[in-house]
Design a protein around this motif. Structure first.
Motif, PDB file in Angstrom:
ATOM      1  N   TYR A  85      79.227  98.982  70.186  1.00 60.04           N
ATOM      2  CA  TYR A  85      79.051 100.167  69.355  1.00 60.04           C
ATOM      3  C   TYR A  85      77.554 100.438  69.323  1.00 60.04           C
ATOM      4  O   TYR A  85      76.762  99.617  68.858  1.00 60.04           O
ATOM      5  N   THR A  86      77.134 101.579  69.847  1.00 61.56           N
ATOM      6  CA  THR A  86      75.725 101.926  69.980  1.00 61.56           C
ATOM      7  C   THR A  86      75.402 103.118  69.086  1.00 61.56           C
ATOM      8  O   THR A  86      76.145 104.099  69.066  1.00 61.56           O
ATOM      9  N   TYR A  87      74.313 103.013  68.361  1.00 62.57           N
ATOM     10  CA  TYR A  87      73.853 104.123  67.532  1.00 62.57           C
ATOM     11  C   TYR A  87      72.333 104.089  67.449  1.00 62.57           C
ATOM     12  O   TYR A  87      71.716 103.095  67.815  1.00 62.57           O
ATOM     13  N   HIS A  88      71.749 105.183  67.000  1.00 65.67           N
ATOM     14  CA  HIS A  88      70.295 105.285  66.909  1.00 65.67           C
ATOM     15  C   HIS A  88      69.926 105.621  65.474  1.00 65.67           C
ATOM     16  O   HIS A  88      70.530 106.493  64.856  1.00 65.67           O
ATOM     17  N   THR A  89      68.917 104.945  64.948  1.00 66.24           N
ATOM     18  CA  THR A  89      68.509 105.144  63.558  1.00 66.24           C
ATOM     19  C   THR A  89      67.717 106.425  63.346  1.00 66.24           C
ATOM     20  O   THR A  89      67.634 106.922  62.237  1.00 66.24           O
ATOM     21  N   GLY A  90      67.133 106.955  64.416  1.00 67.29           N
ATOM     22  CA  GLY A  90      66.309 108.148  64.298  1.00 67.29           C
ATOM     23  C   GLY A  90      64.831 107.841  64.365  1.00 67.29           C
ATOM     24  O   GLY A  90      64.006 108.753  64.409  1.00 67.29           O
ATOM     25  N   TYR A  91      64.477 106.572  64.342  1.00 63.68           N
ATOM     26  CA  TYR A  91      63.078 106.166  64.444  1.00 63.68           C
ATOM     27  C   TYR A  91      62.781 105.667  65.857  1.00 63.68           C
ATOM     28  O   TYR A  91      63.694 105.328  66.610  1.00 63.68           O
ATOM     29  N   MET A  92      61.503 105.585  66.188  1.00 61.58           N
ATOM     30  CA  MET A  92      61.098 105.106  67.498  1.00 61.58           C
ATOM     31  C   MET A  92      61.619 103.684  67.719  1.00 61.58           C
ATOM     32  O   MET A  92      61.442 102.823  66.850  1.00 61.58           O
ATOM     33  N   GLY A  93      62.225 103.440  68.838  1.00 62.22           N
ATOM     34  CA  GLY A  93      62.770 102.125  69.150  1.00 62.22           C
ATOM     35  C   GLY A  93      63.949 101.747  68.270  1.00 62.22           C
ATOM     36  O   GLY A  93      64.243 100.573  68.092  1.00 62.22           O
ATOM     37  N   GLY A  94      64.635 102.739  67.736  1.00 65.17           N
ATOM     38  CA  GLY A  94      65.709 102.478  66.780  1.00 65.17           C
ATOM     39  C   GLY A  94      67.094 102.422  67.388  1.00 65.17           C
ATOM     40  O   GLY A  94      68.074 102.663  66.689  1.00 65.17           O
ATOM     41  N   LEU A  95      67.205 102.112  68.678  1.00 64.52           N
ATOM     42  CA  LEU A  95      68.518 101.993  69.298  1.00 64.52           C
ATOM     43  C   LEU A  95      69.143 100.675  68.878  1.00 64.52           C
ATOM     44  O   LEU A  95      68.570  99.602  69.084  1.00 64.52           O
ATOM     45  N   LYS A  96      70.308 100.730  68.264  1.00 61.34           N
ATOM     46  CA  LYS A  96      70.988  99.533  67.771  1.00 61.34           C
ATOM     47  C   LYS A  96      72.321  99.383  68.474  1.00 61.34           C
ATOM     48  O   LYS A  96      72.987 100.374  68.776  1.00 61.34           O
ATOM     49  N   GLN A  97      72.712  98.145  68.734  1.00 59.44           N
ATOM     50  CA  GLN A  97      74.000  97.854  69.348  1.00 59.44           C
ATOM     51  C   GLN A  97      74.623  96.655  68.649  1.00 59.44           C
ATOM     52  O   GLN A  97      73.912  95.743  68.239  1.00 59.44           O
ATOM     53  N   GLN A  98      75.945  96.700  68.514  1.00 59.03           N
ATOM     54  CA  GLN A  98      76.647  95.534  68.011  1.00 59.03           C
ATOM     55  C   GLN A  98      78.010  95.462  68.679  1.00 59.03           C
ATOM     56  O   GLN A  98      78.551  96.477  69.121  1.00 59.03           O
ATOM     57  N   LYS A  99      78.536  94.252  68.789  1.00 60.10           N
ATOM     58  CA  LYS A  99      79.824  94.066  69.441  1.00 60.10           C
ATOM     59  C   LYS A  99      80.920  94.729  68.617  1.00 60.10           C
ATOM     60  O   LYS A  99      80.852  94.791  67.396  1.00 60.10           O
ATOM     61  N   TYR A 100      81.935  95.223  69.314  1.00 60.91           N
ATOM     62  CA  TYR A 100      82.982  95.979  68.654  1.00 60.91           C
ATOM     63  C   TYR A 100      83.802  95.113  67.703  1.00 60.91           C
ATOM     64  O   TYR A 100      84.336  95.613  66.724  1.00 60.91           O
ATOM     65  N   ALA A 101      83.904  93.821  67.968  1.00 62.33           N
ATOM     66  CA  ALA A 101      84.638  92.936  67.062  1.00 62.33           C
ATOM     67  C   ALA A 101      83.970  92.907  65.694  1.00 62.33           C
ATOM     68  O   ALA A 101      84.643  92.994  64.659  1.00 62.33           O
ATOM     69  N   LEU A 102      82.650  92.828  65.672  1.00 62.61           N
ATOM     70  CA  LEU A 102      81.910  92.837  64.413  1.00 62.61           C
ATOM     71  C   LEU A 102      81.985  94.208  63.743  1.00 62.61           C
ATOM     72  O   LEU A 102      82.149  94.306  62.526  1.00 62.61           O
ATOM     73  N   PHE A 103      81.884  95.262  64.537  1.00 67.95           N
ATOM     74  CA  PHE A 103      81.980  96.626  64.005  1.00 67.95           C
ATOM     75  C   PHE A 103      83.348  96.867  63.384  1.00 67.95           C
ATOM     76  O   PHE A 103      83.465  97.463  62.312  1.00 67.95           O
ATOM     77  N   LEU A 104      84.420  96.392  64.044  1.00 66.41           N
ATOM     78  CA  LEU A 104      85.774  96.538  63.500  1.00 66.41           C
ATOM     79  C   LEU A 104      85.927  95.735  62.216  1.00 66.41           C
ATOM     80  O   LEU A 104      86.610  96.174  61.287  1.00 66.41           O
ATOM     81  N   LYS A 105      85.328  94.563  62.169  1.00 66.55           N
ATOM     82  CA  LYS A 105      85.453  93.720  60.979  1.00 66.55           C
ATOM     83  C   LYS A 105      84.763  94.358  59.772  1.00 66.55           C
ATOM     84  O   LYS A 105      85.296  94.340  58.669  1.00 66.55           O
ATOM     85  N   GLU A 106      83.592  94.947  59.988  1.00 66.31           N
ATOM     86  CA  GLU A 106      82.828  95.533  58.890  1.00 66.31           C
ATOM     87  C   GLU A 106      83.264  96.957  58.551  1.00 66.31           C
ATOM     88  O   GLU A 106      83.358  97.312  57.387  1.00 66.31           O
ATOM     89  N   ASN A 107      83.480  97.790  59.559  1.00 68.72           N
ATOM     90  CA  ASN A 107      83.758  99.221  59.358  1.00 68.72           C
ATOM     91  C   ASN A 107      84.992  99.655  60.134  1.00 68.72           C
ATOM     92  O   ASN A 107      84.905 100.523  61.000  1.00 68.72           O
ATOM     93  N   SER A 108      86.141  99.085  59.838  1.00 70.11           N
ATOM     94  CA  SER A 108      87.334  99.422  60.616  1.00 70.11           C
ATOM     95  C   SER A 108      87.752 100.874  60.409  1.00 70.11           C
ATOM     96  O   SER A 108      88.230 101.528  61.341  1.00 70.11           O
ATOM     97  N   ASP A 109      87.559 101.416  59.217  1.00 68.55           N
ATOM     98  CA  ASP A 109      87.924 102.810  58.979  1.00 68.55           C
ATOM     99  C   ASP A 109      87.029 103.755  59.779  1.00 68.55           C
ATOM    100  O   ASP A 109      87.495 104.753  60.333  1.00 68.55           O
TER     101      ASP A 109
END
Length: 157
Positions: A86-110
Motif C-alpha cells: 500500500y503506497t501513499y504520499h504525505t505531501g512533503y518532500m521525500g514523503g513516499l510511504k509504503q507498507q505491506k498489505y497484511a499490516l494495512f488490512l489489519k489496521e485499516n480494513s475498512d
C-alpha cells in the motif's frame, strides 16, 4: 419505440425515475468474512453502478446502497499479503510511504475495502457519487437496520 433515460427526482432524494415510473434504491448487506478482496470489490461495484438492473443507464446513478460488514475478515489470495504494498504520499518532500498489505488490512480494513471498490468505479463525478452509497464496517454490527437491508451473496470460490 422510445428509449427512456433515468433521471433524479430532486437533488436531495436518493430515488430516481424513468418516464412516469419512480424507483426506490434497495439496501444490501454483504458479509465479507473469508471472501477474496478483489471478488468482493468487483461484485459490490456492479451493485453500486446498477449494472444488474434492467433500468441501467450509463450516464445516471441508478445503483443501490451496499453495507459491507466484517471487513477485518476479508481474505487475500496467494501471497499478496506479504508482496503487495500500500503506497501513499504525505505531501512533503521525500514523503513516499509504503507498507505491506497484511499490516494495512489489519489496521485499516475498512479503508482497504473502500479503496478496492473505488478503483472499480468510474473516475468521474458519477463514480464519486456512487462511492458515497457504500458503507463499510469492521465488525458484524452496523447502524442501518432502519433501512431493512437484504442479504447479498458473494461467491467465495
Amino acid at each position: 419505440m422510445k428509449t427512456l433515460m433515468a433521471k433524479k427526482i430532486d437533488s436531495r432524494s436518493a430515488d430516481y425515475k424513468i418516464g412516469d415510473k419512480e424507483y426506490k434504491r434497495n439496501w444490501y448487506v454483504v458479509d465479507a468474512a473469508g471472501v477474496p478482496l478483489g471478488r468482493l470489490a468487483s461484485q459490490v461495484a456492479m451493485v453500486l453502478k446498477g449494472k444488474k438492473k434492467p433500468e441501467y443507464t450509463p450516464n445516471a446513478d441508478v445503483g443501490d446502497f451496499v453495507i459491507i460488514i466484517n471487513s477485518d475478515k476479508v481474505a487475500l489470495t496467494g501471497n499478496k499479503a506479504e508482496k503487495k504494498l500500500y503506497t501513499y504520499h504525505t505531501g512533503y518532500m521525500g514523503g513516499l510511504k509504503q507498507q505491506k498489505y497484511a499490516l494495512f488490512l489489519k489496521e485499516n480494513s475498512d479503508k482497504a475495502v473502500t479503496k478496492a471498490v473505488k478503483g472499480m468505479l468510474p473516475k468521474n463525478s458519477l463514480g464519486r457519487a456512487m462511492i458515497k452509497k457504500l458503507k463499510v464496517f469492521k465488525c458484524a454490527e452496523h447502524n442501518h437496520e432502519a433501512q431493512k437491508p437484504q442479504p447479498l451473496d458473494i461467491e467465495k470460490r
